[in-house]
Design a protein around this motif. Sequence first.
Motif, short mmCIF file in Angstrom:
data_model
loop_
_atom_site.label_atom_id
_atom_site.label_comp_id
_atom_site.label_asym_id
_atom_site.label_seq_id
_atom_site.Cartn_x
_atom_site.Cartn_y
_atom_site.Cartn_z
N LYS A 332 0.79 -1.56 0.15
CA LYS A 332 0.15 0.29 0.10
C LYS A 332 0.66 1.73 0.13
CE LYS A 332 -4.29 -1.97 1.95
NZ LYS A 332 -4.91 -2.50 3.49
N THR A 333 2.06 1.09 0.81
CA THR A 333 2.93 2.38 0.50
C THR A 333 3.88 2.42 0.51
OG1 THR A 333 4.11 2.09 3.38
CG2 THR A 333 1.71 3.33 2.97
N GLU A 334 4.20 1.02 0.03
CA GLU A 334 5.97 0.86 -0.37
C GLU A 334 6.73 1.35 0.13
OE1 GLU A 334 6.57 1.84 -4.71
OE2 GLU A 334 5.07 1.09 -5.52
N ARG A 335 6.66 1.36 1.83
CA ARG A 335 7.49 1.23 3.17
C ARG A 335 8.63 0.17 3.38
NH1 ARG A 335 5.30 6.37 6.42
NH2 ARG A 335 5.11 8.44 5.37
N ILE A 336 9.48 -0.07 3.29
CA ILE A 336 9.78 -1.42 4.64
C ILE A 336 9.44 -1.19 5.51
CG2 ILE A 336 11.85 -1.90 5.11
CD1 ILE A 336 13.58 -0.19 3.16
N VAL A 337 8.71 -2.07 6.07
CA VAL A 337 7.77 -2.44 7.35
C VAL A 337 8.22 -3.82 7.85
CG1 VAL A 337 5.97 -1.87 6.55
CG2 VAL A 337 6.20 -4.29 6.07
N SER A 338 9.89 -4.26 7.43
CA SER A 338 10.32 -5.28 7.92
C SER A 338 11.71 -5.37 6.72
CB SER A 338 9.25 -7.08 8.61
OG SER A 338 9.04 -7.05 7.09
N ALA A 339 11.79 -6.61 7.72
CA ALA A 339 13.50 -8.31 6.49
C ALA A 339 13.24 -9.33 6.69
CB ALA A 339 14.31 -6.74 6.76
N GLU A 340 14.27 -10.24 6.67
CA GLU A 340 14.56 -11.07 6.84
C GLU A 340 15.56 -11.11 6.78
OE1 GLU A 340 13.75 -15.04 4.34
OE2 GLU A 340 13.67 -14.23 3.55
N ALA A 341 16.27 -11.48 7.69
CA ALA A 341 18.23 -11.86 7.62
C ALA A 341 18.57 -13.34 7.07
CB ALA A 341 17.74 -12.35 9.55
N LEU A 342 19.47 -12.90 5.69
CA LEU A 342 19.68 -14.09 5.28
C LEU A 342 21.31 -14.17 5.20
CD1 LEU A 342 17.91 -13.33 1.82
CD2 LEU A 342 17.22 -15.13 3.27
N VAL A 343 22.07 -15.34 5.08
CA VAL A 343 23.07 -15.25 5.25
C VAL A 343 23.68 -15.63 3.94
CG1 VAL A 343 22.78 -17.86 6.10
CG2 VAL A 343 25.24 -16.67 6.92
N ARG A 344 25.31 -15.64 3.97
CA ARG A 344 26.20 -15.93 2.95
C ARG A 344 27.40 -16.09 3.33
NH1 ARG A 344 21.96 -15.05 1.13
NH2 ARG A 344 20.97 -13.71 -0.39
N TRP A 345 27.98 -16.98 3.18
CA TRP A 345 29.33 -17.31 3.47
C TRP A 345 30.64 -16.79 2.14
CZ3 TRP A 345 31.06 -23.71 3.52
CH2 TRP A 345 32.30 -23.66 4.29
N GLU A 346 31.26 -15.90 2.67
CA GLU A 346 32.89 -15.10 2.15
C GLU A 346 34.03 -15.75 2.77
OE1 GLU A 346 31.92 -10.98 2.62
OE2 GLU A 346 30.25 -10.60 2.06
N ASP A 347 34.14 -17.08 1.61
CA ASP A 347 35.70 -17.39 2.06
C ASP A 347 36.26 -16.92 0.66
OD1 ASP A 347 36.44 -20.02 2.72
OD2 ASP A 347 37.52 -19.77 0.71
N PRO A 348 37.50 -17.30 2.35
CA PRO A 348 38.76 -15.57 1.76
C PRO A 348 38.98 -16.21 0.32
CG PRO A 348 39.37 -16.77 2.93
CD PRO A 348 37.90 -17.29 3.12
N ASP A 349 38.57 -17.71 -0.31
CA ASP A 349 39.62 -18.70 -1.40
C ASP A 349 39.13 -18.55 -2.00
OD1 ASP A 349 42.14 -18.61 -0.57
OD2 ASP A 349 41.65 -19.95 0.63
N ARG A 350 37.26 -19.14 -1.97
CA ARG A 350 36.76 -19.53 -3.31
C ARG A 350 35.41 -18.55 -3.31
NH1 ARG A 350 34.54 -25.56 -3.28
NH2 ARG A 350 36.23 -26.43 -2.72
N GLY A 351 35.83 -16.99 -2.76
CA GLY A 351 34.57 -16.31 -2.43
C GLY A 351 33.06 -16.45 -1.50
N LEU A 352 32.29 -15.67 -2.71
CA LEU A 352 31.05 -16.06 -2.25
C LEU A 352 30.05 -17.47 -2.10
CD1 LEU A 352 28.73 -13.88 -0.58
CD2 LEU A 352 27.47 -13.57 -2.84
N ILE A 353 30.03 -17.95 -1.33
CA ILE A 353 29.42 -19.81 -1.24
C ILE A 353 27.19 -19.17 -1.45
CG2 ILE A 353 29.58 -21.81 -0.39
CD1 ILE A 353 32.33 -21.44 0.32
N PHE A 354 27.11 -18.95 -1.50
CA PHE A 354 25.34 -18.91 -1.52
C PHE A 354 24.29 -19.90 -0.71
CE2 PHE A 354 26.45 -16.31 -5.05
CZ PHE A 354 25.63 -15.59 -4.65
N PRO A 355 23.36 -20.01 -0.05
CA PRO A 355 23.24 -20.67 1.15
C PRO A 355 22.76 -22.10 0.61
CG PRO A 355 22.26 -18.71 1.46
CD PRO A 355 22.58 -18.47 -0.01
#
Length: 794
Positions: A332-355
């Motif tokens: 209705k308002t297009e305002r942020i009303v909440s959020a979802e926490a998601l996790v990412r693995w940032e490995d120094p050698d392999r880079g970003l590893i997705f859930p």
Amino acid sequence: MAKVDHKKKLLIVEDSVINQQLLVMILKDDYETVTANNGREALDILCAKDGHLISAVILDIVMPVMDGFEVLRRMRENKALAQIPVIVASGGDVEGDNKEIQALSQGANDYVRKPYKPDIIKHRVANAIYLRETASFINTVQHDSLTGLYSKEYFYNQAEEIMQRDINQDYDIICCDIERFKLVNDLYGAKVGDDLLNACADIFRDRSDNYIICGRTGPDIFAFLLKHIDDYSNFEFSSLDSDLAELGINLNIQLRHGIYMVEDKELPVSIMCDRACIAASSIKGIYGVSYKIYDEKMRQKTLDEQFIISNMKRALKNGQFKVHFQPKYSLKTERIVSAEALVRWEDPDRGLIFPGDFISLFERNGFITDLDIYVWDTCCKRIRQWLDDGNKIVPVSVNVSRTDIYDPNLDKILLSLIRKYDLSPEYLGLEITESAYTHDSDQLIGAIWKLKRLGFTIEMDDFGTGYSSLNMLAELPIDVLKLDIRFMQSQHHKNSRNILSFIVSLAKLMDLTIVAEGTETIEQVELLRNLNCDVAQGFYFARPMEIKAFEDLLRKQAETYSADDETVEEITEEQNCQIDSAILEMKTRTELDCVTGLLNRVEVENRIQNFFYENNEPTGVFIVADIDGFKNINGVYGHEAGDALLKILGHMLSELFTETAVIGRIGGDEFAVQIPYIPENADLESKLNRLCSPINYDGMDKPIHFSAGVCVTPDDGTDFQTLYDNARMALLRAKYNGKGNYLKYETDMVPPIDEYMENRISGILDSATEAVFVSDAATGEIIYISEQPHAAIY
């Protein structure tokens, strides 16, 4: 301590007492000897419980009752006895020569002539035992002791020799895995599991034309070497399952076959088998698929999983798992009303590893709980920081995995985090995946209700992807329903829109907030608005982002809309006092029962739960009390009289149990008392006796009685619901014994009448259109009166 000399045991079968004694004298220094006078006695000894300890038999041929030839025949018919070496003995004449030939042809290992010569006897016995033990050792090394197929090491050795022998021939390795074999052992026992393995071995032996060699290389894994086949579509895989179905094990036993087509014969056979097993494992649980050919993608997946398992703990310790927030927007308002926490693995050698690459693996190995607690803690810490900085607060949803749900300490873990950061549970939304409901719904329901009572917002994630959605909506205390994007991926299809519309309408009727996740296009947004959906989450609005970026976005939104907000007048000190008084009054109203002024059920439950969370080793007494015949009192004397009795019982409880502040009315005429320690038994019984003593009330021609049920912590429960159920069970049993009684709960108590049937009977009686009375046949007391007479009287 003296060394124990374990001598091998010999059985001497000889009808001549002199020859018997002579053999014992010759052999007693080197062996333990047992004697038998004829063949029947010998078989009795061999078939006895310790018969397998016999290392060799010296057997006379000519004996009464049963001769040596019959003994040989029967030993060869028995698989265990056939392994024992036999040295036959007879005379030195021509007839003895014939008997020697006959005995050797029937399986005797050696032959000695009479009269016995000590040195010859000793050497022949020693040689016979040595040869048999050597043969037995070789057989043990080469063959699996249970199935008789090749052992793992011997299969590897033979497969390598065969492939090296003919370098121009291409070969395949097949590994066969029995799906759910562990379940067979758990449900039916190890013997049935062994029978299943032997049945598989028999089937494989019957089909030996299909392969070159076969072995058992694991607890429930069989391996085969065969010449290369280009196309396995016509191979007899599925017929093997049909053969196993005849065993009568009601578990739909299925074999999964992995095929490794040998490309490099220098590769160890063990690794070839490992790759075939990887292929077999990849099709477990897939209906109708009986084989899979190994490819390099499987190998890479295995290597990736091994990397994840080897590095997961180090990564968590070193802070490589990063929490990102994805905003949820009001449609209705297009305002942020909440959020979802998601996790990412940032490995120094392999880079970003997705859930998607690690979550399912963590769920299988149990590490998901450690990761989830880390995410929960990170979110709580951030929300606390927002509060301290005076920033805008929006709730954050966190994922609760199936593994977490079945952890009996889940509520304690979450509550400890809330208390650690001094937060209200409403700031943390708990997302439960719908598929968790299909595994152990009873345990799931109990766990979710616990969390709901603590004040957490319950969100059902991935709704529509499981099989029990409607049941789940009816049984779980859900606040938010998250629709899966797959409902909207085919939104142009009429049925998909109808289903989506139905789910949104159903959720609205149940007063649930609806979140549509995976929203990516303006067309999807417009559809959701038309369907009156509340909140959307997806790439159309914002991708998951680092927490700092989310905070910047939230701050920017606040600045953008601040100009549109109404001006807030400064609040005076007097107004502040009025607000505080109003808040205090509202809080009091939410905690207290309006009739008795005692605590209400919600507050009683909250205080008891808090008591358990704040005490590592809680002890106490829990009491449920009510008024005997209360429904009849309300019906005959009116609700004013009933309310007066409720106040009297509440007042009595407050006067009797001054040692506790947790006294409340928890529903109808039921009251609860929690004493935060275990008092002296005599003191408690004195108070209960006073509580259950009859009282007289003006206008009533009979005394009023109260009854009670009692249980203790920790023996009878360490949470409100368990204590209530047990104390109420004791209360029902006390009332069954007569008015004005109390009982302490015992584990073998059963309710005097099925409550469900009692409620059904009451419902049927209440729905009657005519006046209905129910009275006690013995006393004439009215125990039920329907609404029709009530109306006539009042």
